[in-house]
Design an enzyme around this catalytic site. Structure first.
Site, mmCIF file in Angstrom:
data_model
loop_
_atom_site.group_PDB
_atom_site.id
_atom_site.type_symbol
_atom_site.label_atom_id
_atom_site.label_comp_id
_atom_site.label_asym_id
_atom_site.label_seq_id
_atom_site.Cartn_x
_atom_site.Cartn_y
_atom_site.Cartn_z
ATOM 1 N N LYS A 48 103.258 -44.391 146.135
ATOM 2 C CA LYS A 48 104.192 -45.467 145.122
ATOM 3 C C LYS A 48 103.166 -46.747 144.998
ATOM 4 C CE LYS A 48 108.790 -47.027 143.866
ATOM 5 N NZ LYS A 48 110.155 -47.067 143.868
ATOM 6 N N SER B 247 113.302 -45.790 140.099
ATOM 7 C CA SER B 247 111.828 -46.394 139.802
ATOM 8 C C SER B 247 110.817 -45.550 140.106
ATOM 9 C CB SER B 247 112.000 -47.837 140.409
ATOM 10 O OG SER B 247 112.065 -47.805 141.705
ATOM 11 N N SER C 230 116.621 -45.092 143.679
ATOM 12 C CA SER C 230 115.180 -44.972 143.018
ATOM 13 C C SER C 230 114.366 -43.828 143.693
ATOM 14 C CB SER C 230 114.355 -45.937 143.107
ATOM 15 O OG SER C 230 114.642 -47.040 142.125
HETATM 16 N N1 GLN Z 1 117.925 -48.414 139.209
HETATM 17 C C1 GLN Z 1 118.492 -49.616 140.030
HETATM 18 C C2 GLN Z 1 118.010 -50.800 139.620
HETATM 19 O O1 GLN Z 1 117.299 -50.730 138.639
HETATM 20 C C3 GLN Z 1 117.757 -49.024 141.311
HETATM 21 C C4 GLN Z 1 116.271 -49.227 141.541
HETATM 22 C C5 GLN Z 1 115.658 -48.899 142.849
HETATM 23 O O2 GLN Z 1 116.404 -48.149 143.785
HETATM 24 N N2 GLN Z 1 114.611 -49.269 143.023
HETATM 25 O O3 GLN Z 1 118.143 -51.695 140.440
#
Ligand code: GLN
Length: 492
Positions: A78, A158, A182
């Site tokens: 990532k 994400s 995410s």
């Molecule tokens: N969807 C959540 C956010 O936008 C979690 C994102 C994540 O876990 N990095 O904050």
């Protein structure tokens, strides 16, 4: 020879040891697959030369019988993980062409164990999002499509690039991070397995920070066993991260196949949402049934503060983000937009460098931390967080070993379909996953079935602190019962 990209990590490990194929062959097969799958936009940087060099080096160590636990296994990383000498952007314009002079602890442990870097994977900008649509490199496409439809779907976020690449067999496994869901939500959207470890299990050093008290790194792979294999290399104490916990790293793979007898699994009644698709309800019961048949006892439990988790998360996470992202000001990293004076330069750089969702989070975060509002928002959210943690502690103290919930409230949705008019529509994706981050607990998402349109759905298991082993053993029972799912290949 069978298609090398279809192997699991466990199978590839065996094939490499037996010299049925080399890491260079395995790596080349994946590089070809990546090249043929650019339509998915999963990779934001391909590193074929480095991949081949690492594969050759792995082949040499394997030949000498000295290969590490991941010797020769090609992985995707990532783009939130700093990789030495390899561009790292967090998929934000503000980092520009930033090339770190250091390696994140988690990735350095993967390379220590012999893994091969195929390239950097797309993600939501600074990991803020649930659909991978906030990336400055454009959205990732889910390799899954609805039956008889060619509409492009999101892979979740994400870690959308990680999930899409693993599902489409462009890499054998990938690193991911999870602040509110995410790892687990994109795993559920792509029929892959995603583990968010206990807070403190994997070092955060060298990972671009979003919300430091919630961020955790973890693996995404195609099977529970592969996820356990990767996790063993990623976990471990790191003095460079003061929140990293000094505990021995167990052999997670050895937990697979353990008996479930005497194990108590909680079904939290607060996770039964009004208007949740019938199919998800059904799958949840099926999952409970599979665990019961394997010898576990199912009990209804209550986690009364669940409904406050998402609102509290959207105070705590932006607050920490606004502070973490203060460092991107045009001075030290990446993009700089010149201005009349230094303040003007900061403002222009930040206005141009951050995307809309990141700007929204910085504004919310700054607001909830500001004098006069701090007590009403931030402090209150922290108190709610303590209550959420206490709910879980009481549940585990009553003898429950793990909690079974759906991973997401829906299957994958279309690109551009959600969150345009109202960001809360997007935030609701994490309704079942944020609680584990707020409480610092481990959670795993495992593919469990499909909906009527042929899209994968996942279940989540939340465990006691540092008991990832139980989650791996339970998830494997679900995997055995549900079977494995792969998308039809339409992208080449
Ligand atoms: N969807 C959540 C956010 O936008 C979690 C994102 C994540 O876990 N990095 O904050």
């Amino acid at each position: 020879m069978t298609d090398l990209t279809s192997l699991t990590i466990a199978e590839a490990r065996e094939g490499l040891a037996k010299k049925s194929f080399s890491s260079l062959e395995l790596t080349d097969a994946h590089l070809n697959a990546i090249e043929a799958a650019r339509a998915l936009n999963a990779f934001v940087l391909e590193t074929p030369d480095q991949a081949r060099a690492m594969a050759r080096a792995a082949d040499e160590t394997i030949a000498k019988g000295e290969g590490g636990p991941l010797a020769g296994i090609p992985l995707g990383i990532k783009d939130l993980f700093a990789t030495k000498g390899v561009r790292t952007t967090a998929c934000s314009r503000i980092l520009g062409d930033f090339v770190p002079s250091y390696e994140s602890t988690v990735t350095s442990q993967l390379w220590r164990d012999g893994a091969v870097l195929l390239g950097k994977l797309n993600n939501d900008e600074f990991a803020m999002g649930s659909s991978n649509e906030t990336s400055c490199f454009e959205p990732v496409v889910n390799p899954w499509r609805r039956n008889s439809s060619d509409a492009k779907l999101v892979p979740g976020g994400s870690s959308g690039g990680s999930a899409s690449a693993v599902a489409a067999k462009l890499c054998m496994g990938a690193t991911a991070t999870d602040t509110g869901g995410s790892i687990r939500q994109p795993a559920a959207f792509t029929a892959t397995v995603g583990m968010k470890p206990t807070y403190g299990r994997c070092s955060r050093w060298g990972i671009v920070a979003f919300a430091s008290s919630l961020d955790q790194a973890g693996p995404i792979a195609r099977t529970v066993r592969d996820t356990a294999i990767l996790m063993r290399s990623m976990a471990g104490h790191d003095p460079k991260d003061t929140t990293s916990v000094d505990r021995p790293v167990p052999d997670y793979e050895a937990a697979i196949g353990r008996s479930l007898r005497g194990m108590k699994i909680g079904i939290p009644k607060e996770y039964r949402l009004d208007g949740m698709p019938q199919e998800i309800e059904k799958l949840w019961s099926a999952g409970a049934g599979w665990l019961k048949s394997a010898g576990a006892e199912l009990v209804e439990v209550s986690l009364p503060h669940t409904r406050y988790a998402l609102p509290a998360y959207y105070i705590v996470a932006p607050a920490e983000a606004s502070s973490n992202l203060a460092r991107y000001d045009g001075v030290r990293y990446g993009l700089r937009v010149e201005g009349r004076n230094i303040i003007d330069m900061y403002e222009k750089t930040r206005a141009e460098g951050f995307g809309a969702e990141v700007r929204r989070r910085i504004m919310i975060g700054t607001y909830v931390l500001s004098a006069g509002y701090y007590d009403a928002y931030y402090l209150r959210a922290q108190k709610v967080r303590t209550l959420i943690k206490k709910d879980f502690e009481e549940c585990f103290a009553s003898g429950v070993h793990a909690i079974l919930t759906p991973a997401t409230p829906s299957a994958a949705f279309g690109i551009g379909e959600k969150g345009r008019a109202d960001p809360i529509e997007m935030y609701l994706n994490d309704i079942f996953t944020v609680t584990a981050n707020m409480a610092g607990l481990p959670g795993i998402a495992v593919p469990s079935g499909k909906d009527a349109l042929g899209l994968p759905l996942g279940l989540q298991l939340i465990g006691r602190p540092f008991d990832e082993e139980t989650l791996f053993s339970l998830a494997e029972v679900i995997e055995q019962a549900a079977g494995r799912f792969a998308p039809g290949k339409w992208w080449t």
